[in-house]
Design a protein around this motif. Structure first.
Motif, PDB file in Angstrom:
ATOM      1  N   GLU A   1       1.000  -1.150   0.132  1.00  0.00           N
ATOM      2  CA  GLU A   1      -0.092   0.032  -0.097  1.00  0.00           C
ATOM      3  C   GLU A   1       0.942   1.291  -0.117  1.00  0.00           C
ATOM      4  O   GLU A   1       0.665   2.249  -0.723  1.00  0.00           O
ATOM      5  CB  GLU A   1      -0.936   0.025   1.174  1.00  0.00           C
ATOM      6  CG  GLU A   1      -2.118  -0.962   1.050  1.00  0.00           C
ATOM      7  CD  GLU A   1      -2.884  -1.277   2.186  1.00  0.00           C
ATOM      8  OE1 GLU A   1      -2.478  -0.741   3.395  1.00  0.00           O
ATOM      9  OE2 GLU A   1      -3.891  -1.950   2.197  1.00  0.00           O
ATOM     10  N   THR A   2       2.055   1.478   0.714  1.00  0.00           N
ATOM     11  CA  THR A   2       2.878   2.476   0.625  1.00  0.00           C
ATOM     12  C   THR A   2       3.371   2.671  -0.467  1.00  0.00           C
ATOM     13  O   THR A   2       3.428   3.677  -0.994  1.00  0.00           O
ATOM     14  CB  THR A   2       3.839   2.195   1.773  1.00  0.00           C
ATOM     15  OG1 THR A   2       3.685   1.858   2.895  1.00  0.00           O
ATOM     16  CG2 THR A   2       5.177   3.519   1.738  1.00  0.00           C
ATOM     17  N   LEU A   3       3.629   1.651  -1.462  1.00  0.00           N
ATOM     18  CA  LEU A   3       4.327   1.817  -3.010  1.00  0.00           C
ATOM     19  C   LEU A   3       3.170   2.418  -3.755  1.00  0.00           C
ATOM     20  O   LEU A   3       3.316   2.425  -5.007  1.00  0.00           O
ATOM     21  CB  LEU A   3       4.934   0.393  -3.150  1.00  0.00           C
ATOM     22  CG  LEU A   3       6.203   0.077  -2.438  1.00  0.00           C
ATOM     23  CD1 LEU A   3       6.674  -1.133  -2.643  1.00  0.00           C
ATOM     24  CD2 LEU A   3       7.300   1.017  -2.657  1.00  0.00           C
TER      25      LEU A   3
ATOM     26  N   LEU B   1      10.454  -0.716  -8.520  1.00  0.00           N
ATOM     27  CA  LEU B   1       9.802   0.207  -7.730  1.00  0.00           C
ATOM     28  C   LEU B   1      10.253   0.049  -6.293  1.00  0.00           C
ATOM     29  O   LEU B   1      10.641   0.850  -5.432  1.00  0.00           O
ATOM     30  CB  LEU B   1       8.434   0.693  -7.896  1.00  0.00           C
ATOM     31  CG  LEU B   1       7.612   1.576  -6.853  1.00  0.00           C
ATOM     32  CD1 LEU B   1       8.202   2.936  -7.161  1.00  0.00           C
ATOM     33  CD2 LEU B   1       6.081   1.713  -7.092  1.00  0.00           C
ATOM     34  N   ALA B   2       9.796  -1.157  -5.848  1.00  0.00           N
ATOM     35  CA  ALA B   2      10.087  -1.620  -4.394  1.00  0.00           C
ATOM     36  C   ALA B   2      11.487  -1.470  -4.064  1.00  0.00           C
ATOM     37  O   ALA B   2      11.902  -1.125  -3.063  1.00  0.00           O
ATOM     38  CB  ALA B   2       9.587  -3.078  -4.238  1.00  0.00           C
ATOM     39  N   LYS B   3      12.417  -2.028  -4.957  1.00  0.00           N
ATOM     40  CA  LYS B   3      13.947  -2.139  -4.633  1.00  0.00           C
ATOM     41  C   LYS B   3      14.395  -0.365  -4.618  1.00  0.00           C
ATOM     42  O   LYS B   3      15.187  -0.044  -3.531  1.00  0.00           O
ATOM     43  CB  LYS B   3      14.558  -2.678  -5.717  1.00  0.00           C
ATOM     44  CG  LYS B   3      15.938  -2.953  -5.014  1.00  0.00           C
ATOM     45  CD  LYS B   3      16.671  -4.041  -6.031  1.00  0.00           C
ATOM     46  CE  LYS B   3      18.128  -4.686  -5.206  1.00  0.00           C
ATOM     47  NZ  LYS B   3      18.671  -5.616  -5.881  1.00  0.00           N
ATOM     48  N   GLN B   4      13.973   0.490  -5.390  1.00  0.00           N
ATOM     49  CA  GLN B   4      14.408   1.785  -5.497  1.00  0.00           C
ATOM     50  C   GLN B   4      13.873   2.424  -4.005  1.00  0.00           C
ATOM     51  O   GLN B   4      14.492   3.571  -3.802  1.00  0.00           O
ATOM     52  CB  GLN B   4      14.023   2.393  -6.659  1.00  0.00           C
ATOM     53  CG  GLN B   4      14.535   2.236  -7.822  1.00  0.00           C
ATOM     54  CD  GLN B   4      13.952   2.688  -9.059  1.00  0.00           C
ATOM     55  OE1 GLN B   4      12.800   3.174  -9.122  1.00  0.00           O
ATOM     56  NE2 GLN B   4      14.546   2.517 -10.357  1.00  0.00           N
ATOM     57  N   SER B   5      12.762   1.889  -3.640  1.00  0.00           N
ATOM     58  CA  SER B   5      12.208   2.610  -2.391  1.00  0.00           C
ATOM     59  C   SER B   5      12.714   1.993  -1.066  1.00  0.00           C
ATOM     60  O   SER B   5      12.455   2.119  -0.147  1.00  0.00           O
ATOM     61  CB  SER B   5      10.693   2.355  -2.163  1.00  0.00           C
ATOM     62  OG  SER B   5      10.232   3.127  -3.478  1.00  0.00           O
ATOM     63  N   GLY B   6      13.792   1.163  -1.326  1.00  0.00           N
ATOM     64  CA  GLY B   6      14.649   0.489  -0.015  1.00  0.00           C
ATOM     65  C   GLY B   6      13.833  -0.875   0.403  1.00  0.00           C
ATOM     66  O   GLY B   6      14.389  -1.170   1.258  1.00  0.00           O
TER      67      GLY B   6
END
Length: 199
Positions: free
Chosen positions: A30-32, A51-56
């Motif tokens: 949900e955050t992503l 996207l997930a990996k770029q977001s940490g």
């Protein structure tokens, strides 16, 4: 195409996922922004992993080790449509065509040797040896991906089918449209990608 170790390394920008089976914590999803955040992507599973990996978010990309079984396609038509939708962006980067992949996949040199056999009989021996090497490499890939080794007899058919699907996929992306489940989707120019095939 994707190395498990490289994708799982948080220091590497490479990201991958298989849309048939994704596990993610609900709060992270949900955050992503969920799948809405990648709704314009043809390869939404890979785009979401990126996207997930770029977001940490830490990725864990691995084989199923016999825990789950899925069937990607149930008909040849569905398989053809799926792969002609996916192959071009999976194997090419910005400004690239599929030529390099085609040259890598098809056994051009063994076939050329066999074609030269009437003029140079020794070429037949070289051609057969090189083709046997290609079959051995295919057998290793089958074993690594848990397919029956008996499928090695389909090597040439598989190589030709793959190259045909790749050429059609390239044509779809060149004209700017792909078809999926009876609907056409616009596709833009492929973005610059790193060696792992990720932007």
């Amino acid at each position: 195409l994707y190395s498990y170790a490289v994708v799982n390394d948080p220091r590497s920008p490479a990201a991958a996922a298989n849309g048939q089976y994704l596990l993610i914590r609900r709060d992270t999803y949900e955050t992503l922004g969920g799948h809405a955040s990648v709704q314009g992507e043809v390869l939404e599973d890979v785009a979401f992993a990126r996207l997930a990996k770029q977001s940490g978010v830490r990725l864990f990309f691995a084989p199923d080790e016999g825990l789950v079984r899925v069937r990607m396609y149930t008909t040849f038509r569905a398989m053809w449509e799926g792969w002609t939708k996916n192959l071009c962006p999976l194997v090419t980067g910005a400004g690239q065509r599929v030529t390099r992949e085609l040259l890598y996949v098809l056994p051009w040199i063994p076939l050329l040797c066999l074609a030269l056999t009437p003029r140079y009989p020794i070429a037949a021996v070289l051609g057969v040896l090189l083709l046997a090497g290609r079959h051995a490499g295919y057998a290793a890939a089958l074993r690594r991906n848990r397919f029956p080794l008996s499928s090695v007899v389909y090597y040439m058919v598989a190589a030709l089918l793959y190259c045909a699907a790749l050429a059609v996929s390239d044509w779809h992306y060149a004209r700017g449209r792909v078809t999926w489940k009876g609907r056409e989707y616009p596709v833009g120019r492929l973005r610059k990608q790193d060696p792992q095939g990720q932007a």
